[in-house]
Motif scaffolding. Structure first.
Motif, PDB file in Angstrom:
ATOM      1  N   THR A  89      50.231  25.120  39.229  1.00 58.74           N
ATOM      2  CA  THR A  89      51.416  24.527  38.599  1.00 58.74           C
ATOM      3  C   THR A  89      52.529  24.312  39.615  1.00 58.74           C
ATOM      4  OG1 THR A  89      52.207  26.691  37.843  1.00 58.74           O
ATOM      5  CG2 THR A  89      50.870  25.423  36.312  1.00 58.74           C
ATOM      6  N   GLU A  90      52.692  25.236  40.556  1.00 62.71           N
ATOM      7  CA  GLU A  90      53.704  25.039  41.598  1.00 62.71           C
ATOM      8  C   GLU A  90      53.322  23.884  42.516  1.00 62.71           C
ATOM      9  OE1 GLU A  90      54.422  28.830  43.460  1.00 62.71           O
ATOM     10  OE2 GLU A  90      55.857  29.383  41.904  1.00 62.71           O
ATOM     11  N   GLN A  91      52.043  23.719  42.764  1.00 66.91           N
ATOM     12  CA  GLN A  91      51.562  22.601  43.583  1.00 66.91           C
ATOM     13  C   GLN A  91      51.918  21.275  42.912  1.00 66.91           C
ATOM     14  OE1 GLN A  91      47.433  22.886  44.991  1.00 66.91           O
ATOM     15  NE2 GLN A  91      47.146  20.785  44.335  1.00 66.91           N
ATOM     16  N   LEU A 114      44.839  25.195  26.482  1.00 64.60           N
ATOM     17  CA  LEU A 114      45.539  23.989  26.904  1.00 64.60           C
ATOM     18  C   LEU A 114      47.031  24.119  26.630  1.00 64.60           C
ATOM     19  CD1 LEU A 114      44.846  21.206  28.151  1.00 64.60           C
ATOM     20  CD2 LEU A 114      44.889  20.301  25.831  1.00 64.60           C
ATOM     21  N   ASN A 115      47.389  24.702  25.493  1.00 66.79           N
ATOM     22  CA  ASN A 115      48.799  24.926  25.172  1.00 66.79           C
ATOM     23  C   ASN A 115      49.453  25.847  26.195  1.00 66.79           C
ATOM     24  OD1 ASN A 115      48.440  23.365  22.911  1.00 66.79           O
ATOM     25  ND2 ASN A 115      48.305  25.088  21.513  1.00 66.79           N
ATOM     26  N   MET A 116      48.740  26.906  26.589  1.00 66.18           N
ATOM     27  CA  MET A 116      49.285  27.846  27.570  1.00 66.18           C
ATOM     28  C   MET A 116      49.484  27.154  28.913  1.00 66.18           C
ATOM     29  SD  MET A 116      50.047  30.710  26.238  1.00 66.18           S
ATOM     30  CE  MET A 116      50.654  29.692  24.904  1.00 66.18           C
ATOM     31  N   LEU A 117      48.587  26.259  29.282  1.00 70.75           N
ATOM     32  CA  LEU A 117      48.764  25.492  30.512  1.00 70.75           C
ATOM     33  C   LEU A 117      50.028  24.642  30.409  1.00 70.75           C
ATOM     34  CD1 LEU A 117      47.890  24.436  33.286  1.00 70.75           C
ATOM     35  CD2 LEU A 117      46.450  22.763  32.087  1.00 70.75           C
ATOM     36  N   THR A 139      43.347  17.096  33.545  1.00 66.92           N
ATOM     37  CA  THR A 139      44.242  16.205  34.282  1.00 66.92           C
ATOM     38  C   THR A 139      45.661  16.444  33.797  1.00 66.92           C
ATOM     39  OG1 THR A 139      42.508  14.553  34.520  1.00 66.92           O
ATOM     40  CG2 THR A 139      44.772  13.789  34.836  1.00 66.92           C
ATOM     41  N   VAL A 140      46.550  16.674  34.751  1.00 73.03           N
ATOM     42  CA  VAL A 140      47.969  16.890  34.468  1.00 73.03           C
ATOM     43  C   VAL A 140      48.728  15.683  34.994  1.00 73.03           C
ATOM     44  CG1 VAL A 140      49.982  18.334  34.946  1.00 73.03           C
ATOM     45  CG2 VAL A 140      47.720  19.391  34.689  1.00 73.03           C
ATOM     46  N   ASN A 155      44.539  17.349  39.103  1.00 71.09           N
ATOM     47  CA  ASN A 155      43.517  18.004  38.288  1.00 71.09           C
ATOM     48  C   ASN A 155      43.565  19.506  38.494  1.00 71.09           C
ATOM     49  OD1 ASN A 155      42.250  15.699  37.081  1.00 71.09           O
ATOM     50  ND2 ASN A 155      41.425  15.220  39.095  1.00 71.09           N
ATOM     51  N   VAL A 156      43.517  20.244  37.389  1.00 73.51           N
ATOM     52  CA  VAL A 156      43.473  21.702  37.421  1.00 73.51           C
ATOM     53  C   VAL A 156      42.096  22.116  36.919  1.00 73.51           C
ATOM     54  CG1 VAL A 156      44.475  23.820  36.472  1.00 73.51           C
ATOM     55  CG2 VAL A 156      45.953  21.874  36.999  1.00 73.51           C
ATOM     56  N   PRO A 157      41.351  22.902  37.708  1.00 71.19           N
ATOM     57  CA  PRO A 157      40.038  23.354  37.241  1.00 71.19           C
ATOM     58  C   PRO A 157      40.172  24.141  35.929  1.00 71.19           C
ATOM     59  CG  PRO A 157      40.359  23.903  39.558  1.00 71.19           C
ATOM     60  CD  PRO A 157      41.678  23.421  39.034  1.00 71.19           C
ATOM     61  N   ASN A 158      39.261  23.896  35.002  1.00 75.27           N
ATOM     62  CA  ASN A 158      39.333  24.593  33.715  1.00 75.27           C
ATOM     63  C   ASN A 158      39.171  26.102  33.865  1.00 75.27           C
ATOM     64  OD1 ASN A 158      39.881  22.305  32.257  1.00 75.27           O
ATOM     65  ND2 ASN A 158      37.744  21.890  31.799  1.00 75.27           N
TER      66      ASN A 158
END
Length: 186
Positions: free
Chosen positions: A32-34, A71-74, A141-142, A161-164
């Motif tokens: 998330t910081e990235q 997904l909500n927590m992400l 995908t973010v 993209n964030v790995p699941n």
């Protein structure tokens, strides 16, 4: 030796974790910081104005998912990271969830709220960070954007993209069938 012995003892919260509990394999905060850093990396100087960040939501519905807690927590973690990185980068960040007064409860106190009746109506925001999430088989995908609300323009955008596995899901739990996403518990 004493230092090594001290490291061998697990904190009580970790000892009490349920066996088989899904734990993210990679640090979510790092991803998330990235994303936040990428959003602000090539940003040209902008006029002064308050900045706010809202929760990142599921792409299709533009709302939190009723069926996908991970997904909500992400989405919520992305919001929190964007708040932190924006502040660290010198933006004048406004906390839009701040209530008019501290609420006292028997076991805690709270200032943040999602009840619109508790929140100040006098929030002056010029810039807003918004984002969407699209979960696939292996990656989520973010898409993040920095909006200038006065001009109605997007002044910065990033997709990543964030790995699941980062959000506590693995490939065995997610399947695409007939162009729809299906989750199963292990």
């Amino acid at each position: 030796m004493l230092v090594l012995a001290g490291c061998a003892h697990l904190p009580s919260w970790q000892e009490d974790a349920e066996e088989g509990q899904i734990v993210a394999e990679e640090p979510l905060l790092q991803h998330t910081e990235q994303i936040a850093n990428k959003l602000f990396a090539s940003l040209a100087p902008i006029e002064y104005g308050n900045l706010a960040v809202v929760s990142f939501t599921e792409l299709e519905s533009l709302a939190l998912s009723k069926a996908n807690h991970s997904l909500n927590m992400l989405g919520l973690q992305l919001q929190e990271s964007m708040l932190s990185v924006s502040t660290q980068r010198g933006f004048n960040v406004v906390e839009i969830r701040a209530a008019n007064q501290v609420q006292l409860f028997k076991d805690h106190e709270r200032l943040l709220s999602r009840d619109s009746a508790d929140i100040s109506k006098d929030i002056d925001v010029r810039y807003m960070v918004v984002g969407t999430l699209l979960q696939g088989n292996q990656m989520t995908t973010v898409n993040a954007r920095l909006l200038d609300l006065r001009e109605g323009t997007v002044i910065a955008a990033v997709s990543d993209n964030v790995p699941n596995s980062v959000i506590g899901l693995n490939a065995n739990q997610i399947q695409m069938k007939h162009n729809k996403l299906y989750r199963s518990s292990l």
